[in-house]
Design a protein around this motif. Sequence first.
Motif, PDB file in Angstrom:
ATOM      1  N   GLY A 164       0.817  -1.134  -0.165  1.00 20.77           N
ATOM      2  CA  GLY A 164       0.276  -0.060  -0.071  1.00 20.77           C
ATOM      3  C   GLY A 164       0.631   1.584   0.288  1.00 20.77           C
ATOM      4  O   GLY A 164       1.958   1.298   0.176  1.00 20.77           O
ATOM      5  N   ALA A 165       0.399   2.560   0.262  1.00 17.79           N
ATOM      6  CA  ALA A 165       0.350   3.570   0.014  1.00 17.79           C
ATOM      7  C   ALA A 165       1.681   4.074   1.091  1.00 17.79           C
ATOM      8  O   ALA A 165       2.581   5.553   0.911  1.00 17.79           O
ATOM      9  CB  ALA A 165      -0.267   4.184   0.432  1.00 17.79           C
ATOM     10  N   ASN A 166       1.747   3.690   1.820  1.00 15.75           N
ATOM     11  CA  ASN A 166       1.994   3.623   3.203  1.00 15.75           C
ATOM     12  C   ASN A 166       3.276   2.190   3.679  1.00 15.75           C
ATOM     13  O   ASN A 166       2.986   2.058   4.594  1.00 15.75           O
ATOM     14  CB  ASN A 166       1.720   3.961   4.474  1.00 15.75           C
ATOM     15  N   SER A 167       3.982   2.076   2.407  1.00 15.50           N
ATOM     16  CA  SER A 167       4.997   0.808   2.644  1.00 15.50           C
ATOM     17  C   SER A 167       5.871   0.723   2.824  1.00 15.50           C
ATOM     18  O   SER A 167       6.603   1.569   3.767  1.00 15.50           O
ATOM     19  CB  SER A 167       4.867   0.592   1.122  1.00 15.50           C
ATOM     20  N   ALA A 168       5.864  -0.263   4.547  1.00 15.39           N
ATOM     21  CA  ALA A 168       6.206  -0.911   5.036  1.00 15.39           C
ATOM     22  C   ALA A 168       7.890  -1.349   5.155  1.00 15.39           C
ATOM     23  O   ALA A 168       9.330  -0.749   4.658  1.00 15.39           O
ATOM     24  CB  ALA A 168       5.970  -1.706   6.341  1.00 15.39           C
ATOM     25  N   VAL A 169       7.967  -1.628   3.295  1.00 19.62           N
ATOM     26  CA  VAL A 169       8.915  -2.403   2.909  1.00 19.62           C
ATOM     27  C   VAL A 169       9.811  -1.229   2.756  1.00 19.62           C
ATOM     28  O   VAL A 169      11.234  -0.966   2.643  1.00 19.62           O
ATOM     29  CB  VAL A 169       8.565  -3.190   1.961  1.00 19.62           C
ATOM     30  N   ARG A 170       9.003  -0.446   2.118  1.00 26.37           N
ATOM     31  CA  ARG A 170       9.653   0.824   1.165  1.00 26.37           C
ATOM     32  C   ARG A 170      10.039   1.479   2.305  1.00 26.37           C
ATOM     33  O   ARG A 170      11.435   2.205   2.054  1.00 26.37           O
ATOM     34  CB  ARG A 170       8.783   1.801   0.212  1.00 26.37           C
ATOM     35  N   ASN A 171       9.992   1.729   3.214  1.00 24.15           N
ATOM     36  CA  ASN A 171      10.310   3.271   4.320  1.00 24.15           C
ATOM     37  C   ASN A 171      11.156   1.765   4.725  1.00 24.15           C
ATOM     38  O   ASN A 171      12.079   3.035   5.177  1.00 24.15           O
ATOM     39  CB  ASN A 171       8.417   3.292   5.803  1.00 24.15           C
TER      40      ASN A 171
END
Length: 386
Positions: A164-171
């Motif tokens: 999703g938009a608040n991606s934990a992986v991306r962060n």
Amino acid sequence: MANTEVIIVGGGMVGALSALLLAQQGNTVHLIEKSVFQMPTHDDPVDLRVSAFSAQSKLLLEQADVWKDIPADRLCPYKGLQTWEKGSQKLVFSSDDIGAEQLGYIAENRWIQAVLWQALQALTNVYIYQETQVIAIQQDAKQVSVTLQNQQVIEAELLLACDGANSAVRNHLQMPMTSWDYRHHCLLINITTDSAQQDITWQEFRETGPCAFLPLAGHHASLVWYHSPQKIKHLQSLNNLQLKQAIKDEFPALDFEFEVDAKGGFPLTRRHAQHYYQGRVALLGDAAHTINPLAGQGVNLGFKDVQCLVELLTECSDLGIPEILKRYQCKRKPANLLMQTGMDIFYKVSKSESNVVRVLRKGFLGAAQQSGQLKTRVMRYAMGIN
């Protein structure tokens, strides 16, 4: 690509579809979802979260062999799309113009997710981890691994972030984003009507933001109301009877009687990842991009990400994962950016109060209605067909 270990973080529509298509090709899939999936029942009220699925998205769900499992009474085919501004000619799209049965389908997100999960749970090469989150990610030249909250470590050759938009992986990976707030909010309103299921979706443009009508299955429909954050906050504070009166007073005229069932608001934001992959990790769907919901293309763009990556993994299996992900980025990032930019321009022009822009806007709608083959090409592109 077969017999490959894949980790997928996020069990929404994009993550579940990715998991199912890859598992059906013989890969081992580890699906990690932070919440607990609950199968909806036919007695459940209509979900506020609905999406318009293009012909291409339908084909992808058919390829996954789950389209047939969506309950017919939770699926609404629509044949027409109309858009206008007060005083302008309507721009009308019809499936009859291109010899199609419908332009697309509107369905509740949770029912699409449900049929995907149902299929996943029947496969022995899919391992599902619910009510847990990724707390660490490590990768090297050969593999990627994640650590879950219970300290369990899962290793694989590829990690797909579909969270999703608040991606934990991306962060976790500190992958940079370009983003901004549209300074507008959107209110979704589910209603029950006294008329039969309708098959036309429409949108009226106003300086305060668009207002839209989405037909749903049976006697149900969804209203989409864009306005300032203050106005949407006020509308959310109303009870259902008060909101019904506000709709009658301020929303475009509805030619039927109705009752308000549910409502929910959210801010409009635009996000785009500067990179779609890092090493053996790829971003898909809202984790990579969010788009103004003006044209209902969000889920279709996410499904195009899935289709593109699955096809590359299948057809370019002789290449290394990083090279495949580089090709995925080259294909999907420009296409998603083009759609985002187009929607941004359309949105800004639609709410401009400039008299010059208003005249041009009305002229454009009239010209577009008379554009013949150009209008047909736009319809076919939106449907995802040639």
